[in-house]
Design a protein around this motif. Structure first.
Motif, PDB file in Angstrom:
ATOM      1  N   GLN A  64       0.979  -1.325  -0.136  1.00  0.00           N
ATOM      2  CA  GLN A  64      -0.129  -0.038   0.131  1.00  0.00           C
ATOM      3  C   GLN A  64       1.020   1.243  -0.126  1.00  0.00           C
ATOM      4  OE1 GLN A  64      -1.206   2.522   2.174  1.00  0.00           O
ATOM      5  NE2 GLN A  64      -2.785   2.936   0.609  1.00  0.00           N
ATOM      6  N   GLY A  65       1.901   1.304   0.645  1.00  0.00           N
ATOM      7  CA  GLY A  65       2.920   2.249   0.943  1.00  0.00           C
ATOM      8  C   GLY A  65       3.523   2.555  -0.739  1.00  0.00           C
ATOM      9  N   ALA A  66       3.720   1.418  -1.434  1.00  0.00           N
ATOM     10  CA  ALA A  66       4.348   1.617  -2.572  1.00  0.00           C
ATOM     11  C   ALA A  66       3.477   2.282  -3.828  1.00  0.00           C
ATOM     12  CB  ALA A  66       5.140  -0.008  -2.975  1.00  0.00           C
ATOM     13  N   VAL A  67       2.250   1.479  -3.965  1.00  0.00           N
ATOM     14  CA  VAL A  67       1.566   1.850  -5.004  1.00  0.00           C
ATOM     15  C   VAL A  67       0.160   2.342  -4.513  1.00  0.00           C
ATOM     16  CG1 VAL A  67       2.647   0.150  -6.385  1.00  0.00           C
ATOM     17  CG2 VAL A  67       0.576  -0.686  -5.263  1.00  0.00           C
ATOM     18  N   GLY A  68      -0.179   2.389  -3.242  1.00  0.00           N
ATOM     19  CA  GLY A  68      -1.453   2.651  -2.863  1.00  0.00           C
ATOM     20  C   GLY A  68      -1.721   4.262  -3.087  1.00  0.00           C
ATOM     21  N   ALA A  69      -3.042   4.611  -2.765  1.00  0.00           N
ATOM     22  CA  ALA A  69      -3.568   5.729  -2.757  1.00  0.00           C
ATOM     23  C   ALA A  69      -3.024   6.615  -1.815  1.00  0.00           C
ATOM     24  CB  ALA A  69      -5.008   5.961  -2.928  1.00  0.00           C
ATOM     25  N   ILE A  70      -3.134   8.095  -2.108  1.00  0.00           N
ATOM     26  CA  ILE A  70      -2.200   8.986  -1.314  1.00  0.00           C
ATOM     27  C   ILE A  70      -2.968   9.342  -0.040  1.00  0.00           C
ATOM     28  CG2 ILE A  70      -3.194  11.259  -2.576  1.00  0.00           C
ATOM     29  CD1 ILE A  70       0.159  11.882  -2.334  1.00  0.00           C
ATOM     30  N   GLU A  71      -4.560   9.168  -0.377  1.00  0.00           N
ATOM     31  CA  GLU A  71      -5.600   9.612   0.812  1.00  0.00           C
ATOM     32  C   GLU A  71      -5.245   8.679   1.983  1.00  0.00           C
ATOM     33  OE1 GLU A  71      -6.351   9.502  -2.456  1.00  0.00           O
ATOM     34  OE2 GLU A  71      -8.177  10.177  -2.888  1.00  0.00           O
ATOM     35  N   ARG A  72      -4.865   7.582   1.886  1.00  0.00           N
ATOM     36  CA  ARG A  72      -4.570   6.165   2.973  1.00  0.00           C
ATOM     37  C   ARG A  72      -3.236   6.349   3.114  1.00  0.00           C
ATOM     38  NH1 ARG A  72      -6.600   0.728   0.503  1.00  0.00           N
ATOM     39  NH2 ARG A  72      -6.671   0.236   2.865  1.00  0.00           N
TER      40      ARG A  72
END
Lengths: 223, 72
Positions: A45-53
Motif C-alpha cells: 500500500q505504501g508503494a502503489v497505494g492511494a495518497i489519501e490512505r
C-alpha cells in the motif's frame, strides 16, 4: 433470556469439545500469518497505494493485521480440520505435519491475497477518482504526459493513466502473491516447530479419557 | 451462580469474537467495492429462504374422507 444464553453457551462448548483441536496452536498460526501478511499489505500500500490512505505505517500495520486475525483464525481452523480428516489416520508423522503445513499455508495465503487484492481495489478506486478530478481541473497537464499510453490502442489521456495505474496494481499483486506464499510457508514451518506435536487430539486418547471417566464413575457408585 | 457467571463471560467473549469477525469481513467487502453486490446477494438468499420456509407444504393438512362420487 439467561436460559437462551446458557443453551447457546452449552452448544458452543459441546462443539468445541467435539472438534478436538488445540486452539492455542490454531491461534498461534492465525496471529503469525495475520501479522506477516499485514506487513506485506502495508508495504504494498505504501508503494502503489492511494495518497489519501497514507498514514504512519506501524499503526496501519497493527490495525489492519489485528482486524484480520479472526478471518485467519477461521481459515487456519478449516485447514487443520481438513488435514485431520484427510491425513489424520496416516502413520507417518512427516506426512501429517507436512500436509497440515501445506494446507495452512495455502488457505492462509489465499486469505492474505484476497485481503491484498481488496485493498488494491480500494486504492485503485480512490486513484481513479483523483485522476478524474485532476483531469477536469488541469486537462492540459494530464494530456500532455508523454508515454502515457496504455497497451490497448485508442486509450490515451485519462484512460491511459487509469490503465497504467491498474497495471501497477496488478504487478504489485503478483509480486505480493509470491511473497505471501513464501513468507507464510516459512512462518508456518516455524510455528510447526514449536507446536507441531499439538495439532489435534487423537480419537484413541479421547476414548481412553472416556474409559477413565467411566471407571471413576463406576468406582464412585460401588464405593 | 458460578455457572451463570461462566455463561456470561463465555457469551461476552463469543459476541466480541463474532463482532470482530464481522468487522474484518465488512472491511474486506468495503475495500473490494462489492458492498452493493454483497447486499443484493444476501437479500436474494434471504428472499429465497423465506419463500422456501413459507411455501413449504404444511404437515397439518386435513384430509376429508367422505363418500366418493365414483365409488359405485
Amino acid at each position: 433470556m439467561s436460559t437462551v444464553v446458557g443453551r447457546a453457551v452449552e452448544r458452543l462448548d459441546e462443539r468445541r469439545r467435539r472438534t478436538q483441536v488445540y486452539w492455542v496452536t490454531v491461534a498461534s498460526f492465525a496471529v503469525a500469518i495475520a501479522y506477516v501478511d499485514g506487513f506485506w499489505l502495508t508495504s504494498m500500500q505504501g508503494a502503489v497505494g492511494a495518497i489519501e490512505r497514507n498514514e504512519e505505517p506501524l499503526g496501519r500495520w497493527l490495525r489492519d493485521s489485528t482486524l484480520m486475525v479472526p478471518l485467519f483464525f477461521l481459515g487456519v481452523s478449516a485447514a487443520v480440520l481438513l488435514a485431520r480428516r484427510w491425513f489424520g489416520h496416516r502413520r507417518s508423522w512427516v506426512v501429517k505435519v507436512g500436509a497440515t503445513a501445506l494446507l495452512v499455508t495455502v488457505i492462509g495465503s489465499a486469505i492474505g491475497i484476497a485481503e491484498t487484492a481488496a485493498s488494491s481495489a480500494y486504492d485503485y478506486r480512490l486513484q481513479s477518482r483523483d485522476l478524474t478530478s485532476v483531469h477536469q481541473f488541469h486537462q492540459t497537464i494530464a494530456d500532455a504526459k508523454p508515454g502515457a499510453t496504455a497497451p490497448t490502442s485508442g486509450c490515451t489521456g485519462i484512460c491511459a493513466e487509469k490503465q497504467l495505474t491498474l497495471a501497477s496494481h496488478v504487478k504489485a499483486l503478483k509480486l505480493a502473491t509470491g511473497l505471501l506464499l513464501v513468507s507464510n510457508l516459512v512462518v508456518v514451518l516455524w510455528v510447526m516447530m514449536f507446536r507441531g506435536d499439538r495439532l489435534w487430539r487423537s480419537a484413541r486418547a479421547d476414548d481412553e479419557a472416556r474409559v477413565v471417566e467411566a471407571r471413576s464413575t463406576v468406582e464412585a457408585v460401588l464405593v | 451462580m458460578r455457572y451463570e457467571a461462566r455463561n456470561f463471560v463465555v457469551a461476552v467473549v463469543a459476541l466480541a469474537a463474532v463482532l470482530w469477525t464481522l468487522a474484518g469481513l465488512a472491511t474486506l467487502v468495503y475495500w473490494s467495492g462489492l458492498a452493493w453486490w454483497m447486499c443484493a446477494a444476501v437479500g436474494a438468499a434471504g428472499f429465497v429462504w423465506t419463500l422456501r420456509v413459507y411455501l413449504r407444504p404444511s404437515a397439518a393438512v386435513k384430509v376429508e374422507i367422505g363418500p366418493s362420487s365414483n365409488s359405485r
